[in-house]
Write a protein that holds these residues in place. Structure first.
Motif, PDB file in Angstrom:
ATOM      1  N   ARG A 183      -1.399   7.456 -15.136  1.00 36.61           N
ATOM      2  CA  ARG A 183      -0.109   7.279 -14.312  1.00 36.61           C
ATOM      3  C   ARG A 183      -0.330   5.886 -13.740  1.00 36.61           C
ATOM      4  NH1 ARG A 183      -1.786  12.964 -12.151  1.00 36.61           N
ATOM      5  NH2 ARG A 183      -3.083  11.654 -10.595  1.00 36.61           N
ATOM      6  N   GLY A 184      -1.381   5.507 -13.604  1.00 32.99           N
ATOM      7  CA  GLY A 184      -1.280   4.005 -12.807  1.00 32.99           C
ATOM      8  C   GLY A 184      -0.885   2.916 -13.942  1.00 32.99           C
ATOM      9  N   ALA A 185      -1.169   3.341 -15.218  1.00 34.64           N
ATOM     10  CA  ALA A 185      -0.682   2.482 -16.428  1.00 34.64           C
ATOM     11  C   ALA A 185       0.711   2.305 -16.451  1.00 34.64           C
ATOM     12  CB  ALA A 185      -1.627   2.717 -17.738  1.00 34.64           C
ATOM     13  N   ALA A 186       1.331   3.641 -16.318  1.00 32.87           N
ATOM     14  CA  ALA A 186       2.708   3.799 -16.436  1.00 32.87           C
ATOM     15  C   ALA A 186       3.306   3.082 -15.054  1.00 32.87           C
ATOM     16  CB  ALA A 186       3.039   5.039 -16.652  1.00 32.87           C
ATOM     17  N   LEU A 187       2.823   3.392 -13.868  1.00 33.86           N
ATOM     18  CA  LEU A 187       3.374   2.865 -12.775  1.00 33.86           C
ATOM     19  C   LEU A 187       3.246   1.408 -12.499  1.00 33.86           C
ATOM     20  CD1 LEU A 187       2.379   5.574 -10.304  1.00 33.86           C
ATOM     21  CD2 LEU A 187       4.588   5.197 -10.982  1.00 33.86           C
ATOM     22  N   ASP A 188       2.600   0.786 -13.414  1.00 38.98           N
ATOM     23  CA  ASP A 188       2.298  -0.766 -13.246  1.00 38.98           C
ATOM     24  C   ASP A 188       3.864  -1.468 -14.000  1.00 38.98           C
ATOM     25  OD1 ASP A 188       0.331  -1.918 -11.560  1.00 38.98           O
ATOM     26  OD2 ASP A 188      -1.121  -1.609 -13.518  1.00 38.98           O
ATOM     27  N   GLN A 189       4.342  -0.478 -14.705  1.00 34.31           N
ATOM     28  CA  GLN A 189       5.556  -1.089 -15.250  1.00 34.31           C
ATOM     29  C   GLN A 189       6.886  -0.850 -14.413  1.00 34.31           C
ATOM     30  OE1 GLN A 189       4.956  -2.820 -17.951  1.00 34.31           O
ATOM     31  NE2 GLN A 189       2.917  -2.281 -17.530  1.00 34.31           N
ATOM     32  N   TYR A 190       6.589  -0.052 -13.204  1.00 34.23           N
ATOM     33  CA  TYR A 190       7.764   0.222 -12.457  1.00 34.23           C
ATOM     34  C   TYR A 190       8.342  -0.840 -11.489  1.00 34.23           C
ATOM     35  CZ  TYR A 190      10.041   4.006  -9.345  1.00 34.23           C
ATOM     36  OH  TYR A 190      10.849   4.873  -8.915  1.00 34.23           O
ATOM     37  N   SER A 191       9.584  -1.023 -11.308  1.00 30.68           N
ATOM     38  CA  SER A 191      10.223  -2.113 -10.689  1.00 30.68           C
ATOM     39  C   SER A 191       9.896  -1.983  -9.130  1.00 30.68           C
ATOM     40  CB  SER A 191      11.581  -2.401 -10.882  1.00 30.68           C
ATOM     41  OG  SER A 191      12.239  -1.169 -10.472  1.00 30.68           O
ATOM     42  N   HIS A 192      10.106  -0.837  -8.400  1.00 29.57           N
ATOM     43  CA  HIS A 192       9.633  -0.401  -7.269  1.00 29.57           C
ATOM     44  C   HIS A 192       8.111  -0.139  -6.871  1.00 29.57           C
ATOM     45  CE1 HIS A 192      14.009   0.202  -6.687  1.00 29.57           C
ATOM     46  NE2 HIS A 192      13.896   1.381  -7.497  1.00 29.57           N
ATOM     47  N   GLY A 193       7.806  -0.413  -5.712  1.00 29.72           N
ATOM     48  CA  GLY A 193       6.388  -0.212  -5.033  1.00 29.72           C
ATOM     49  C   GLY A 193       5.867   1.385  -5.441  1.00 29.72           C
ATOM     50  N   ALA A 194       4.839   1.512  -5.792  1.00 26.36           N
ATOM     51  CA  ALA A 194       4.422   2.989  -6.231  1.00 26.36           C
ATOM     52  C   ALA A 194       2.934   2.972  -5.657  1.00 26.36           C
ATOM     53  CB  ALA A 194       4.495   3.252  -7.587  1.00 26.36           C
ATOM     54  N   VAL A 195       2.615   3.945  -5.074  1.00 28.32           N
ATOM     55  CA  VAL A 195       1.149   4.147  -4.319  1.00 28.32           C
ATOM     56  C   VAL A 195       0.735   5.811  -4.725  1.00 28.32           C
ATOM     57  CG1 VAL A 195      -0.172   3.886  -2.443  1.00 28.32           C
ATOM     58  CG2 VAL A 195       1.520   2.628  -2.700  1.00 28.32           C
ATOM     59  N   ILE A 196      -0.252   6.146  -5.113  1.00 26.94           N
ATOM     60  CA  ILE A 196      -0.775   7.354  -5.202  1.00 26.94           C
ATOM     61  C   ILE A 196      -2.022   7.519  -4.185  1.00 26.94           C
ATOM     62  CG2 ILE A 196      -1.768   9.042  -6.684  1.00 26.94           C
ATOM     63  CD1 ILE A 196      -0.963   7.602  -9.153  1.00 26.94           C
ATOM     64  N   VAL A 197      -1.825   8.521  -3.356  1.00 22.49           N
ATOM     65  CA  VAL A 197      -2.578   8.861  -2.294  1.00 22.49           C
ATOM     66  C   VAL A 197      -3.311  10.380  -2.392  1.00 22.49           C
ATOM     67  CG1 VAL A 197      -1.646   7.024  -0.958  1.00 22.49           C
ATOM     68  CG2 VAL A 197      -1.057   9.198  -0.612  1.00 22.49           C
ATOM     69  N   ASP A 198      -4.141  10.585  -1.650  1.00 17.56           N
ATOM     70  CA  ASP A 198      -4.769  11.795  -1.329  1.00 17.56           C
ATOM     71  C   ASP A 198      -3.886  12.443  -0.057  1.00 17.56           C
ATOM     72  OD1 ASP A 198      -6.080  10.995   0.743  1.00 17.56           O
ATOM     73  OD2 ASP A 198      -8.128  11.182  -0.217  1.00 17.56           O
ATOM     74  N   ALA A 199      -4.480  13.572   0.263  1.00 13.76           N
ATOM     75  CA  ALA A 199      -3.731  14.241   1.330  1.00 13.76           C
ATOM     76  C   ALA A 199      -3.841  13.645   2.506  1.00 13.76           C
ATOM     77  CB  ALA A 199      -4.281  15.806   1.569  1.00 13.76           C
ATOM     78  N   GLN A 200      -4.916  12.658   2.825  1.00 10.37           N
ATOM     79  CA  GLN A 200      -5.288  11.905   3.789  1.00 10.37           C
ATOM     80  C   GLN A 200      -4.658  10.462   4.098  1.00 10.37           C
ATOM     81  OE1 GLN A 200      -7.920  13.895   2.544  1.00 10.37           O
ATOM     82  NE2 GLN A 200      -7.147  15.464   4.149  1.00 10.37           N
ATOM     83  N   GLY A 201      -3.955  10.354   3.025  1.00  5.87           N
ATOM     84  CA  GLY A 201      -3.392   9.034   2.617  1.00  5.87           C
ATOM     85  C   GLY A 201      -4.433   7.866   2.115  1.00  5.87           C
ATOM     86  N   ALA A 202      -5.486   8.247   1.696  1.00  8.85           N
ATOM     87  CA  ALA A 202      -6.586   7.259   1.062  1.00  8.85           C
ATOM     88  C   ALA A 202      -5.832   7.058  -0.382  1.00  8.85           C
ATOM     89  CB  ALA A 202      -7.757   8.006   0.932  1.00  8.85           C
ATOM     90  N   ILE A 203      -5.826   5.529  -0.569  1.00 15.26           N
ATOM     91  CA  ILE A 203      -5.114   4.866  -1.621  1.00 15.26           C
ATOM     92  C   ILE A 203      -5.944   5.347  -2.974  1.00 15.26           C
ATOM     93  CG2 ILE A 203      -4.167   3.127  -2.845  1.00 15.26           C
ATOM     94  CD1 ILE A 203      -3.612   1.900   0.154  1.00 15.26           C
TER      95      ILE A 203
END
Length: 342
Positions: free
Chosen positions: A157-177
């Motif tokens: 998912r990260g490889a695809a999101l690096d091409q995304y123009s907006h900010g994208a952050v994947i976190v767990d349920a506690q917000g850990a990045i």
């Protein structure tokens, strides 16, 4: 062996810590050997009984003597393939205490402890204690597999999101990045959104907005809900919007990873302005002032930047709200963030 040593919560927690950090299996296993007063031992897993074992940890052990692998510790004159369970016996090599525990399918884990021939035999209490340890080892190995699957999926998912123009952050349920793309890092550098280090996770500058974002992340992870919130940058310019949505989790996982998309509402592109015109029937002038309205600019400041009167800007802003049905600018910001027109 004092049974309390094997029931020590720190000893059991060591297995689950090793599931997340495989290089720590040796630490967890050393603690087991110490608790059982064993001179040495081994912990391994096999995909099937004939497969080459994956040794998770071995303490002071020469796997060639007595032949530890194959069908694991075989009792002298014993069956060729013992069923899962705890075995204790004495051989020319010393006193042995072993068990196997089923994993997924035909996979299994094996635990073996050894004392010198001159040492004390393993007692019945040791049998029960090792059986309890084996159950926790099996649970930790299942958790390790889930974590490996999730890390692999997150990397893709990260490889695809690096091409995304907006900010994208994947976190767990506690917000850990788990992942943050380059646009997210750039947005965080301008304030409002915090990409914390050392476990602080994703948050906001303002405590009330941080609480709302944390609540949206938890609801997305635990319940699969989608939400959106507005984020105020330094100086009171509310120009970031965060959309929170669940991602598919690993098989068997109850808690999903969460994708937080961060948009700069003051940087609406020409293409996004065209979307607003098509969706809501905005004129070009109305679509053009939306980013400044959402940034918190006053009617006077917008009028000055566009070379028109304040009355004109106020009339355009009123038409923007009327055409979208938004009650106020906060509602408009949430609507545009959810639509992705930023």
């Amino acid at each position: 062996m004092p049974v309390s040593r094997v029931q020590d919560p720190d000893l059991i927690a060591g297995f689950y810590d090793a599931a997340a950090h495989p290089d720590r299996w040796i630490n967890a296993w050393n603690a087991v050997c110490h608790a059982f007063e064993a001179e040495d031992g081994v912990l391994f897993e096999q995909e099937h009984p004939g497969a080459t074992p994956r040794i998770l940890a071995a303490t002071n052990w020469d796997v060639a003597a007595p032949r530890l692998m194959g069908e694991f510790y075989l009792p002298l004159d014993g069956p060729a393939a013992p069923a899962p369970g705890v075995f204790a016996y004495r051989s020319r090599a010393g006193h042995l205490l072993t068990t196997t525990v089923s994993l997924e399918g035909v996979a299994r884990a094996g635990l073996g402890l050894h004392r010198a021939v001159t040492g004390a035999e393993f007692a019945s209490a040791d049998h029960a204690a090792l059986d309890n340890v084996a159950r926790h080892v099996a649970a930790a190995l299942r958790l390790e597999k889930l974590l490996v699957e999730e890390r692999r999926a997150s990397a893709m998912r990260g490889a695809a999101l690096d091409q995304y123009s907006h900010g994208a952050v994947i976190v767990d349920a506690q917000g850990a990045i788990l992942f943050a793309n380059d646009p997210a890092l750039r947005l965080a550098a301008t304030g409002g959104i915090l990409l914390g280090a050392d476990g602080d996770g994703l948050s906001c500058d303002r405590p009330d907005e941080a609480d709302r974002l944390a609540n949206l992340i938890y609801r997305a992870a635990a319940r699969g809900e989608v939400g959106c919130t507005r984020v105020t940058r330094r100086g009171g310019r509310a120009i970031l919007a965060a959309t929170v949505a669940p991602l598919p989790g690993a098989a068997g996982a109850n808690i999903r990873p969460v994708l937080v998309t961060i948009r700069d509402l003051a940087a609406t592109s020409d293409a996004a302005q065209a979307d607003l015109m098509g969706l809501f029937g905005f004129t070009g002038a109305e679509a053009a002032i939306v980013p400044q309205l959402l940034a918190g600019d006053s009617a006077a400041l917008i009028a000055q930047s566009r070379g028109v009167s304040v009355a004109t800007i106020r009339a355009q802003a009123a038409r923007v709200l009327a055409k979208t049905g938004a009650a106020n600018l906060r509602a408009l910001a949430s609507m545009i963030a959810a639509l992705g027109c930023g």
